[in-house]
Scaffold this motif. Structure first.
Motif, PDB file in Angstrom:
ATOM      1  N   THR A  65      30.386  24.052 -39.686  1.00  0.00           N
ATOM      2  CA  THR A  65      29.096  23.602 -39.161  1.00  0.00           C
ATOM      3  C   THR A  65      29.012  22.080 -39.138  1.00  0.00           C
ATOM      4  O   THR A  65      28.506  21.498 -38.177  1.00  0.00           O
ATOM      5  CB  THR A  65      27.933  24.213 -39.961  1.00  0.00           C
ATOM      6  N   ALA A  66      29.518  21.410 -40.159  1.00  0.00           N
ATOM      7  CA  ALA A  66      29.470  19.944 -40.188  1.00  0.00           C
ATOM      8  C   ALA A  66      30.328  19.347 -39.083  1.00  0.00           C
ATOM      9  O   ALA A  66      29.943  18.350 -38.457  1.00  0.00           O
ATOM     10  CB  ALA A  66      29.923  19.426 -41.549  1.00  0.00           C
ATOM     11  N   ASP A  67      31.470  19.948 -38.812  1.00  0.00           N
ATOM     12  CA  ASP A  67      32.354  19.406 -37.783  1.00  0.00           C
ATOM     13  C   ASP A  67      31.795  19.637 -36.380  1.00  0.00           C
ATOM     14  O   ASP A  67      31.968  18.791 -35.499  1.00  0.00           O
ATOM     15  CB  ASP A  67      33.759  19.989 -37.915  1.00  0.00           C
ATOM     16  N   LEU A  68      31.131  20.763 -36.171  1.00  0.00           N
ATOM     17  CA  LEU A  68      30.445  20.943 -34.890  1.00  0.00           C
ATOM     18  C   LEU A  68      29.386  19.859 -34.724  1.00  0.00           C
ATOM     19  O   LEU A  68      29.284  19.227 -33.661  1.00  0.00           O
ATOM     20  CB  LEU A  68      29.821  22.337 -34.802  1.00  0.00           C
ATOM     21  N   PHE A  72      29.247  16.818 -31.856  1.00  0.00           N
ATOM     22  CA  PHE A  72      28.115  16.481 -30.984  1.00  0.00           C
ATOM     23  C   PHE A  72      27.732  15.014 -31.148  1.00  0.00           C
ATOM     24  O   PHE A  72      27.571  14.286 -30.173  1.00  0.00           O
ATOM     25  CB  PHE A  72      26.892  17.349 -31.312  1.00  0.00           C
ATOM     26  N   ASP A  73      27.560  14.592 -32.408  1.00  0.00           N
ATOM     27  CA  ASP A  73      27.106  13.222 -32.679  1.00  0.00           C
ATOM     28  C   ASP A  73      28.079  12.174 -32.147  1.00  0.00           C
ATOM     29  O   ASP A  73      27.659  11.101 -31.708  1.00  0.00           O
ATOM     30  CB  ASP A  73      26.887  13.008 -34.178  1.00  0.00           C
ATOM     31  N   SER A  74      29.372  12.481 -32.185  1.00  0.00           N
ATOM     32  CA  SER A  74      30.375  11.523 -31.717  1.00  0.00           C
ATOM     33  C   SER A  74      30.496  11.510 -30.201  1.00  0.00           C
ATOM     34  O   SER A  74      31.103  10.593 -29.642  1.00  0.00           O
ATOM     35  CB  SER A  74      31.740  11.869 -32.321  1.00  0.00           C
ATOM     36  N   GLY A  75      29.944  12.527 -29.553  1.00  0.00           N
ATOM     37  CA  GLY A  75      30.076  12.626 -28.103  1.00  0.00           C
ATOM     38  C   GLY A  75      31.380  13.262 -27.657  1.00  0.00           C
ATOM     39  O   GLY A  75      31.632  13.397 -26.459  1.00  0.00           O
ATOM     40  N   ILE A  76      32.210  13.672 -28.603  1.00  0.00           N
ATOM     41  CA  ILE A  76      33.473  14.330 -28.247  1.00  0.00           C
ATOM     42  C   ILE A  76      33.196  15.737 -27.723  1.00  0.00           C
ATOM     43  O   ILE A  76      33.843  16.199 -26.785  1.00  0.00           O
ATOM     44  CB  ILE A  76      34.437  14.362 -29.451  1.00  0.00           C
ATOM     45  N   LEU A  77      32.227  16.413 -28.311  1.00  0.00           N
ATOM     46  CA  LEU A  77      31.839  17.754 -27.866  1.00  0.00           C
ATOM     47  C   LEU A  77      30.518  17.681 -27.114  1.00  0.00           C
ATOM     48  O   LEU A  77      29.612  16.944 -27.513  1.00  0.00           O
ATOM     49  CB  LEU A  77      31.684  18.692 -29.062  1.00  0.00           C
ATOM     50  N   THR A  78      30.418  18.477 -26.062  1.00  0.00           N
ATOM     51  CA  THR A  78      29.159  18.589 -25.329  1.00  0.00           C
ATOM     52  C   THR A  78      28.535  19.944 -25.622  1.00  0.00           C
ATOM     53  O   THR A  78      29.238  20.897 -25.998  1.00  0.00           O
ATOM     54  CB  THR A  78      29.379  18.464 -23.813  1.00  0.00           C
ATOM     55  N   LEU A  79      27.242  20.026 -25.407  1.00  0.00           N
ATOM     56  CA  LEU A  79      26.540  21.288 -25.640  1.00  0.00           C
ATOM     57  C   LEU A  79      27.118  22.394 -24.760  1.00  0.00           C
ATOM     58  O   LEU A  79      27.378  23.501 -25.236  1.00  0.00           O
ATOM     59  CB  LEU A  79      25.038  21.114 -25.392  1.00  0.00           C
ATOM     60  N   GLY A  80      27.340  22.101 -23.498  1.00  0.00           N
ATOM     61  CA  GLY A  80      27.895  23.113 -22.597  1.00  0.00           C
ATOM     62  C   GLY A  80      29.269  23.586 -23.029  1.00  0.00           C
ATOM     63  O   GLY A  80      29.582  24.772 -22.962  1.00  0.00           O
ATOM     64  N   SER A 175      41.683  16.260 -30.285  1.00  0.00           N
ATOM     65  CA  SER A 175      41.226  15.697 -29.018  1.00  0.00           C
ATOM     66  C   SER A 175      41.836  14.316 -28.787  1.00  0.00           C
ATOM     67  O   SER A 175      42.272  13.648 -29.726  1.00  0.00           O
ATOM     68  CB  SER A 175      39.701  15.606 -28.994  1.00  0.00           C
ATOM     69  N   ALA A 176      41.860  13.919 -27.530  1.00  0.00           N
ATOM     70  CA  ALA A 176      42.371  12.588 -27.175  1.00  0.00           C
ATOM     71  C   ALA A 176      41.557  11.530 -27.925  1.00  0.00           C
ATOM     72  O   ALA A 176      40.345  11.633 -28.062  1.00  0.00           O
ATOM     73  CB  ALA A 176      42.256  12.385 -25.671  1.00  0.00           C
ATOM     74  N   GLY A 177      42.222  10.526 -28.399  1.00  0.00           N
ATOM     75  CA  GLY A 177      41.546   9.460 -29.115  1.00  0.00           C
ATOM     76  C   GLY A 177      41.536   9.641 -30.620  1.00  0.00           C
ATOM     77  O   GLY A 177      41.155   8.731 -31.355  1.00  0.00           O
ATOM     78  N   MET A 178      41.960  10.799 -31.097  1.00  0.00           N
ATOM     79  CA  MET A 178      41.964  11.050 -32.545  1.00  0.00           C
ATOM     80  C   MET A 178      43.289  10.648 -33.193  1.00  0.00           C
ATOM     81  O   MET A 178      43.425  10.716 -34.410  1.00  0.00           O
ATOM     82  CB  MET A 178      41.684  12.526 -32.833  1.00  0.00           C
TER      83      MET A 178
END
Length: 195
Positions: A65-68, A72-80, A175-178
Motif C-alpha cells: 500500500t505504501a509503494d502504491l 502516485f505521489d512521485s508521478g511514476i504511476l497514474t490512476l488509470g 521503471s525507467a529512471g530508477m
C-alpha cells in the motif's frame, strides 16, 4: 545487528535476544542446516515462531500500500494505470467513488489504499486463526513443528496481493529512471563490511 554497533566492552552488536535474532534471520526465508551451517543456532529444522512469520507478511502488506501511494505521489504511476493493472485496487476504488462521488482524487486514492490495507490485515488475521485452529496448535513447539508456515493470506487474497506486487515490480520498482536509486542502494549495501 550482531556486528555493526560497538557499545559494550564485552561484545559487539545490539545485544538482541536469540528469539529476536531468529526472527530477523528466518522471518522471510527458510534455510537448510546443510546449506547454512553458520546459522545452526537458529533452529533451522523448525519453522520460526508465529511472530517472526507474521513480520514477513506485515512487511509485504505495508509495502504494497505504501509503494502504491509513493508511486502516485512521485508521478511514476497514474490512476488509470493502477486501475487497469491492479484489479484489487480497481474494485475498492470503484466502491469509494460510489460512496464518495465528489471526493478529490487524492482522497479517493487514500481511502482505497486504506481499504486494501484493512482487507489484507483482516484476511491475514483470519487465515492465521483458521490454520492454527486446524492444526490444534497450543504452544511454540506446535508452531515450530507444523507441516508448513501458519502465517499466510487466504489463497484468493494472496493471488490478489501477488498480482499487485508484480504490477509494482513491472511499473514502479523497475521503471525507467530508477537505475540511479538501485545503484545507490547497491553501493550502500556493498559499502558495509564488518571490521
Amino acid at each position: 545487528m550482531t556486528w555493526f554497533e560497538e557499545r559494550y566492552a564485552a561484545f559487539r552488536g545490539l545485544n538482541l535476544t536469540l528469539a529476536v535474532r531468529e526472527g530477523i534471520v528466518k522471518h522471510s526465508h527458510d534455510y537448510s542446516a546443510a546449506s547454512h551451517p553458520e546459522l545452526a543456532e537458529y533452529f533451522l529444522e523448525q519453522f520460526p515462531p508465529l511472530e517472526a512469520q507474521l513480520i514477513d507478511l506485515a512487511d509485504e502488506i505495508a509495502y504494497l500500500t505504501a509503494d502504491l501511494d509513493d508511486g502516485f505521489d512521485s508521478g511514476i504511476l497514474t490512476l488509470g494505470q493502477v486501475r487497469e493493472g491492479v484489479p484489487l485496487f480497481r474494485r475498492f476504488h470503484d466502491a469509494v467513488l460510489r460512496e464518495y462521488p465528489s471526493a478529490a482524487q487524492k482522497l479517493a486514492v487514500n481511502e482505497t489504499l486504506k481499504r486494501i490495507l484493512n482487507l489484507l490485515v483482516t484476511d491475514l488475521l483470519n487465515e492465521v486463526q483458521v490454520r492454527v485452529e486446524a492444526l490444534g496448535a497450543a504452544n511454540l513447539e506446535d508452531i515450530r513443528r507444523a507441516p508448513s508456515r501458519l502465517a499466510a493470506l487466504s489463497p484468493q487474497i494472496e493471488a490478489d496481493r501477488a498480482q499487485a506486487k508484480q504490477f509494482l515490480y513491472d511499473n514502479l520498482y523497475n521503471s525507467a529512471g530508477m537505475e540511479d536509486a538501485h545503484d545507490h542502494a547497491t553501493d550502500v549495501v556493498q559499502g558495509f563490511s564488518p571490521r
